[in-house]
Design an enzyme around this catalytic site. Structure first.
Site, mmCIF file in Angstrom:
data_model
loop_
_atom_site.group_PDB
_atom_site.id
_atom_site.type_symbol
_atom_site.label_atom_id
_atom_site.label_comp_id
_atom_site.label_asym_id
_atom_site.label_seq_id
_atom_site.Cartn_x
_atom_site.Cartn_y
_atom_site.Cartn_z
ATOM 1 N N GLU A 289 -11.305 -10.224 -0.801
ATOM 2 C CA GLU A 289 -9.952 -9.694 -0.657
ATOM 3 C C GLU A 289 -9.687 -9.123 0.735
ATOM 4 O O GLU A 289 -10.428 -8.268 1.217
ATOM 5 C CB GLU A 289 -9.691 -8.574 -1.683
ATOM 6 C CG GLU A 289 -8.224 -8.139 -1.672
ATOM 7 C CD GLU A 289 -7.968 -6.800 -2.338
ATOM 8 O OE1 GLU A 289 -8.930 -6.070 -2.619
ATOM 9 O OE2 GLU A 289 -6.795 -6.474 -2.557
ATOM 10 N N THR B 228 -7.343 -4.580 -7.134
ATOM 11 C CA THR B 228 -7.686 -6.009 -7.086
ATOM 12 C C THR B 228 -9.118 -6.276 -7.569
ATOM 13 O O THR B 228 -9.310 -7.021 -8.539
ATOM 14 C CB THR B 228 -7.418 -6.592 -5.684
ATOM 15 O OG1 THR B 228 -6.116 -6.196 -5.276
ATOM 16 C CG2 THR B 228 -7.533 -8.103 -5.669
ATOM 17 N N ASP C 161 -1.576 -5.598 2.571
ATOM 18 C CA ASP C 161 -0.611 -4.872 1.742
ATOM 19 C C ASP C 161 -0.298 -3.492 2.311
ATOM 20 O O ASP C 161 0.858 -3.081 2.377
ATOM 21 C CB ASP C 161 -1.200 -4.739 0.332
ATOM 22 C CG ASP C 161 -0.244 -4.090 -0.643
ATOM 23 O OD1 ASP C 161 0.816 -4.672 -0.909
ATOM 24 O OD2 ASP C 161 -0.559 -2.994 -1.147
ATOM 25 N N ASP D 21 -1.409 -11.743 -3.977
ATOM 26 C CA ASP D 21 -1.035 -11.319 -5.332
ATOM 27 C C ASP D 21 0.475 -11.089 -5.456
ATOM 28 O O ASP D 21 1.029 -11.153 -6.554
ATOM 29 C CB ASP D 21 -1.822 -10.077 -5.778
ATOM 30 C CG ASP D 21 -1.821 -8.967 -4.737
ATOM 31 O OD1 ASP D 21 -1.242 -9.155 -3.638
ATOM 32 O OD2 ASP D 21 -2.391 -7.901 -5.017
ATOM 33 N N HIS D 22 1.126 -10.835 -4.319
ATOM 34 C CA HIS D 22 2.588 -10.606 -4.276
ATOM 35 C C HIS D 22 2.953 -10.405 -2.814
ATOM 36 O O HIS D 22 2.077 -10.186 -1.970
ATOM 37 C CB HIS D 22 2.972 -9.350 -5.073
ATOM 38 C CG HIS D 22 2.134 -8.156 -4.707
ATOM 39 N ND1 HIS D 22 2.260 -7.508 -3.490
ATOM 40 C CD2 HIS D 22 1.115 -7.536 -5.354
ATOM 41 C CE1 HIS D 22 1.374 -6.532 -3.437
ATOM 42 N NE2 HIS D 22 0.647 -6.525 -4.540
ATOM 43 N N HIS E 239 3.236 -1.942 3.463
ATOM 44 C CA HIS E 239 3.824 -0.723 2.878
ATOM 45 C C HIS E 239 4.228 0.245 3.986
ATOM 46 O O HIS E 239 5.228 0.944 3.876
ATOM 47 C CB HIS E 239 2.803 -0.009 1.975
ATOM 48 C CG HIS E 239 2.702 -0.582 0.592
ATOM 49 N ND1 HIS E 239 3.735 -0.537 -0.309
ATOM 50 C CD2 HIS E 239 1.689 -1.209 -0.051
ATOM 51 C CE1 HIS E 239 3.354 -1.109 -1.455
ATOM 52 N NE2 HIS E 239 2.113 -1.534 -1.308
ATOM 53 N N SER F 204 -0.575 -4.880 -7.653
ATOM 54 C CA SER F 204 -1.878 -5.537 -7.487
ATOM 55 C C SER F 204 -2.699 -5.543 -8.763
ATOM 56 O O SER F 204 -3.571 -6.404 -8.930
ATOM 57 C CB SER F 204 -2.662 -4.848 -6.371
ATOM 58 O OG SER F 204 -1.971 -5.008 -5.169
HETATM 59 MG MG MG Z 1 -5.763 -5.076 -3.454
HETATM 60 ZN ZN ZN Z 2 0.963 -2.781 -2.499
#
Ligand code: MG
Ligand code: ZN
Length: 376
Positions: free
Chosen positions: A266, A149, A271, A313-314, A275, A95
């Site tokens: 955001e 971020t 994310d 972002d990914h 995870h 990130s």
């Molecule tokens: Mg972030």
């Molecule tokens: Zn992450």
């Protein structure tokens, strides 16, 4: 012609799934947001950039099938593109490098915040540039203000883990609003400096809690609302402030400058859910992020001079939507990793300049396209 016993159950299944699909269509809530035929200015004055941390095509797909086809905000966007998320040193990014690419328009190393290789030279972010040009700027997140971020838009450090240093960098830019967790990194620090006192001395209104109460909504003063002392809770655990905070920030920033504004929003915990490989958490975070995007779009439709861009972002979790058991009617989300992956990330755009965001390009081009849209 006789059908074998093998085929009969198959036809039965097709018929049944058809009926199920039709009943789903009938009962699905109508998408109340209509972006077709909206007229707007030639150039945007404002940009609302929404980042779903860890959100790529699979996360959006799961959200669409969980919610009901045709009901999500993602299906409404007139322009869609793809960006390649890799960092300067690794194919699989994080990130910090991901957000720095968006903020500065340059690839950097995994873990780096607003600095570039090889010598960790600071890069000016789009937020800092536009702040310097007199536009209003703000950030809204569901993580701490010092997380990678938001940090990549306002600070310049070689390591994302330097959170107290990141907090101190907030005092170097005259941003207009911040709604995030992480108050303790500003007022319970190893160096004993109370950054909240410094912010107050510079005219900031400081508020606490997720209720977003008593904010200077007339735009008379800048503000920071720390929603929580540390990380905010999960959307499935009762966190609801992101959509109202997005709406508040848009209306507030509009009053802060005649030149326009830049707002970064955001959905930070998409994310974290990936995870943890936690599908219920992911489901709630995607639904929450969808609502925040709707608030941005409602503002943009009414305002007519606002470009809205949404991306991740990914990817995170290596998420796949596989058929559930022997049935192809339903899917099971299956995670293939507990870390990020290199899959391309969709980009959604609406408003003046949106057409720039179609095609396949680098994550750094998001910055280039935003500058081009603004003509700055
Ligand atoms: Mg972030
Ligand atoms: Zn992450």
């Amino acid at each position: 012609m006789r059908y074998s016993k093998v085929w009969l159950p198959f036809f039965h299944k097709v018929l049944l799934s058809g009926l199920l699909l039709c009943s789903a269509c009938a009962s699905a809530p109508k998408n109340e947001l209509n972006l077709q035929g909206v007229t707007f200015a030639k150039r945007p004055k404002n940009i609302i950039f929404l980042i779903g941390d860890g959100m790529a095509g699979a996360q959006v797909s799961a959200h669409i099938y969980w919610s009901g086809v045709g009901t999500t905000v993602f299906e409404q966007f007139p322009v869609v593109g793809f960006q390649k998320s890799h960092a300067s040193d690794y194919l699989v990014t994080d990130s910090a490098a991901g957000a720095t690419a968006f903020a500065c328009g340059q690839k950097t190393k995994v873990g780096a915040i607003g600095v570039l290789p090889p010598d960790e030279r600071p890069c000016k972010t789009i937020l800092e540039e536009l702040d310097g040009q007199g536009l209003a700027t703000g950030m809204v997140t569901t993580c701490t203000a010092t997380h990678a971020t938001p940090a990549s838009y306002i600070s310049h450090l070689e390591l994302r883990a330097l959170t107290e240093e990141i907090a101190a960098e907030y005092l170097k830019t005259s941003f207009d609003c911040l709604i995030a967790g992480g108050e303790t990194q500003f007022n319970q620090r190893y160096d004993k400096i109370n950054l909240i006192d410094t912010l107050k001395s510079r005219g900031y209104v400081i508020r606490r809690g997720p209720g977003l109460r008593n904010l200077p909504l007339d735009g008379s003063r800048p503000f920071v609302n720390f929603t929580h002392e540390m990380e905010p809770p999960t959307a499935s655990g009762g966190r609801t402030y992101l959509p109202p905070a997005t709406k508040i920030a848009c209306n507030f920033l509009q009053k802060r400058s005649d030149k326009g504004f830049f707002l970064m929003v955001e959905g930070s915990q998409i994310d974290w859910a990936c995870h943890t490989n936690d599908k219920s958490w992911l489901k709630a975070e995607m639904a929450d992020f969808d609502k925040a995007i709707r608030e941005a779009l409602r503002f943009a439709v009414e305002n007519g001079e606002t470009l809205v861009v949404v991306t991740g972002d990914h990817e995170c979790g290596g998420l796949a939507l596989v058929a559930q058991g022997n049935s192809r009617k339903y899917f099971t989300p299956v995670f293939s990793t507990r870390v990020h992956s290199a899959t391309m990330v969709p980009v959604y755009a609406f408003g003046p300049g949106a057409e720039l965001f179609s095609g396949t390009y680098e994550n750094t081009d998001i910055y280039v396209k935003m500058r081009e849209a603004l003509g700055r």
